[in-house]
Scaffold this active site. Sequence first.
Site, mmCIF file in Angstrom:
data_model
loop_
_atom_site.group_PDB
_atom_site.id
_atom_site.type_symbol
_atom_site.label_atom_id
_atom_site.label_comp_id
_atom_site.label_asym_id
_atom_site.label_seq_id
_atom_site.Cartn_x
_atom_site.Cartn_y
_atom_site.Cartn_z
ATOM 1 N N GLU A 13 1.283 -1.340 0.111
ATOM 2 C CA GLU A 13 0.209 0.272 0.523
ATOM 3 C C GLU A 13 1.249 1.415 -0.228
ATOM 4 O OE1 GLU A 13 -2.930 -0.742 3.328
ATOM 5 O OE2 GLU A 13 -3.435 -2.329 2.373
ATOM 6 N N HIS A 63 -17.006 -10.657 6.757
ATOM 7 C CA HIS A 63 -15.930 -10.213 7.118
ATOM 8 C C HIS A 63 -14.820 -10.965 8.009
ATOM 9 C CE1 HIS A 63 -13.397 -6.999 8.679
ATOM 10 N NE2 HIS A 63 -12.952 -6.970 7.442
ATOM 11 N N GLU A 90 -11.555 -10.592 9.935
ATOM 12 C CA GLU A 90 -9.933 -9.699 9.851
ATOM 13 C C GLU A 90 -9.487 -10.445 10.433
ATOM 14 O OE1 GLU A 90 -7.027 -7.931 9.720
ATOM 15 O OE2 GLU A 90 -8.438 -6.900 8.624
ATOM 16 N N HIS A 100 -8.067 -8.711 1.363
ATOM 17 C CA HIS A 100 -7.641 -8.241 1.937
ATOM 18 C C HIS A 100 -6.197 -7.675 2.285
ATOM 19 C CE1 HIS A 100 -10.879 -4.064 0.986
ATOM 20 N NE2 HIS A 100 -11.172 -5.523 -0.172
ATOM 21 N N GLU A 101 -5.452 -6.942 2.179
ATOM 22 C CA GLU A 101 -4.155 -7.026 2.555
ATOM 23 C C GLU A 101 -3.561 -8.402 2.241
ATOM 24 O OE1 GLU A 101 -6.154 -4.436 4.683
ATOM 25 O OE2 GLU A 101 -5.963 -6.322 4.916
ATOM 26 N N GLU A 157 -9.383 4.118 1.656
ATOM 27 C CA GLU A 157 -10.029 4.061 2.465
ATOM 28 C C GLU A 157 -8.519 5.702 3.396
ATOM 29 O OE1 GLU A 157 -7.963 -0.181 2.578
ATOM 30 O OE2 GLU A 157 -9.300 1.037 1.458
#
Length: 687
Positions: free
Chosen positions: A184, A386, A388, A466-467, A491
């Site tokens: 990123e 989701h 995480e 994501h990531e 974001e």
Amino acid sequence: MMQRRSFLALGGASLLAFGATGVRAQTSPTHARASSPGGVLTVEAFTDNDGRPMYAVLRQGRVVVAPSKLGFLLTDAPAIERGLAVTAGQPVTVDDTWEQPWGERRFIRNHYNEWRVSYVETGALGRRVDVVFRLYDDGLGFRYEFPDQPALKTVRIGSEITEFNLAENGEALWCPAWEWNREEYLYSRTPIDAVGSAQTPMTVKGQSGLHVSIHEAACIDYAGMNLRRSEGTGFRAQLTPGLTNAAVVRTAPFNTPWRTLQISDSPAGLIDSSLILNLNEPNKLGDVSWFKPMKYVGVWWEMHLELKSWASGPNHGATTENTIKHIDFAAKHGFGGVLVEGWNKGWDGQWFANGSDFSFTEAYPDFDIDAVCAYARSKGVQLIGHHETGGNAFHYEQQLEPAMALYERLGVHSVKTGYVADAQGARVAGPDGQSVMAWHESQAMAQHHMRVIEVGARHKVAVNAHEPFKDTGLRRTYPNMISREGQRGMEYSAWGNPGNPPEHEANLVFTRLLAGPMDYTPGIFGMETRSPGGVQTTWAKQLALYVVIYSPIQMAADLLVNYEANPGPFQFIKDVPCDWSESRTLAAELGDYVVTVRKDRASDVWALGAVTDEHPRVLSASLDFLDAGRRYRAEIYRDGPDADYKGKREDIIIEQRNVTSADTLTLALAPGGGQAIRFVPIGRARR
């Protein structure tokens, strides 16, 4: 500055001259060549005087990649890099067409010449490595294949010697590798010979105007590749470190990922190439119709603005009440899904780069997941799951099966996964079965992501990571790998310092998006945020991003109140499809601007998206992609006269006009601006 290298074909051999070093290789004693189906690209494979394996690439007789080394450094055996002899078979032509279950285009032609070159040691070990080239007219891929052989059973690769010696200088669009924040980072635009260590895809424009993008395809059970500039305009593959002194440990027989070069006279040619997808294996999952491309809203942006929290307590965002509000909104406006982050236990305390407290099956007391999912189903809406992990793949895998089974029971068919941790801060199972640290693009994490995909497929759950481990086109083989992040998303416009600059999205088109779909989460109307510059686009550009940045799962990311207050521009977000039968690039310039058109897979509606960087532009768009003899209603959302990413970002003009395929539109883009258009058939053209 490195001088341009020359490459002169002399009968069946080659004379290789290096202007930068003055070293002149002799005519190679063993030399072979093959070309793409249309004769556009040619690859030459040979060995130098020391028996080092080499290759070079020409396009229409002009050198693109000057002689470059191939081979491996092993951690427990002599390197495979010299003392080899080369033999080559005859190219085999393949020309077929395959269908995507979802995608930016429905049908993809796969037309290439496959050429196998064998490099065999002339010494006592006699080890062999094949290099297989697939030559397309718009690029090529090559991979190493290790056959079963007595002298090389377990292969411990310390590094690859794969080189990409670009034949000319020019400018490069790239972002740095090996930094703490994974992938990123903002892109740099520098001379090619000023690049340091770069992530892939890295895209360059040579002084001759030729565009080349270097990446990889079909990375399975292998370390991710970055690029290290070695000298002048030469680059070498740099594998992500593994859990030992070896970056990769495999048992022969096996193949490496494809090392890829997309090559085009124009930037549009890079964007429209299907090379990365074509180099992957066909669909192994069969029917995946349980996943439907869709747009979604969610409990997400309010946390980035610090209006709500992921953690439990009085400010908790993922409550039953708040989620039902989002479900009602989604149902009213025709959205297919609602993302809910922070629903599960584990968000309290320090979860960043930890993740050991997350439960993927237990909800916080103020979130009734069974009732919420039942309510969503009654409204024709799906919850988007989701997970995480805080980068803790080790902990996640212990709950992976019951977590996916829960989603299957609840009718949740997609999940957003996350691996928020510093680079080299992911956690995986080590050789002793205990948790150890790893890089996000290590072989161990490649194995982990495949386990998530495979378990998800068994339970009819698609994955938006994501990531993540970078995209290498595996969605062709595993179509439940629907999207991912892998670069700065929206974001950063909420809290980044700096946020995403106006050129960011144009840069993505020529780099990150060449690898595959990105969950960028556009559609922001509230332009003042925690980031010092706010959202550095116009409203019209936010709409255009739904066409320019492809993903089969597109978020309307803003607060619901901002959509309710602005029904005019919101209408485009409601109307624009996210699954396409055709896609084309009408105009583009590296990192500056792009104009994209796509045709809805479910109708004859086309959509256009145009975005620019910080500079205003006036572009022309021929409408010859529309059906001849038909009239269309062009629903236009364009920058107003005062629009500017620094000023009146909300200045937008919404208008309609009738057009045909014979028309050409003028697209006036404000600084940091864009334009979005829908073309809706309304009848036959008048004579």
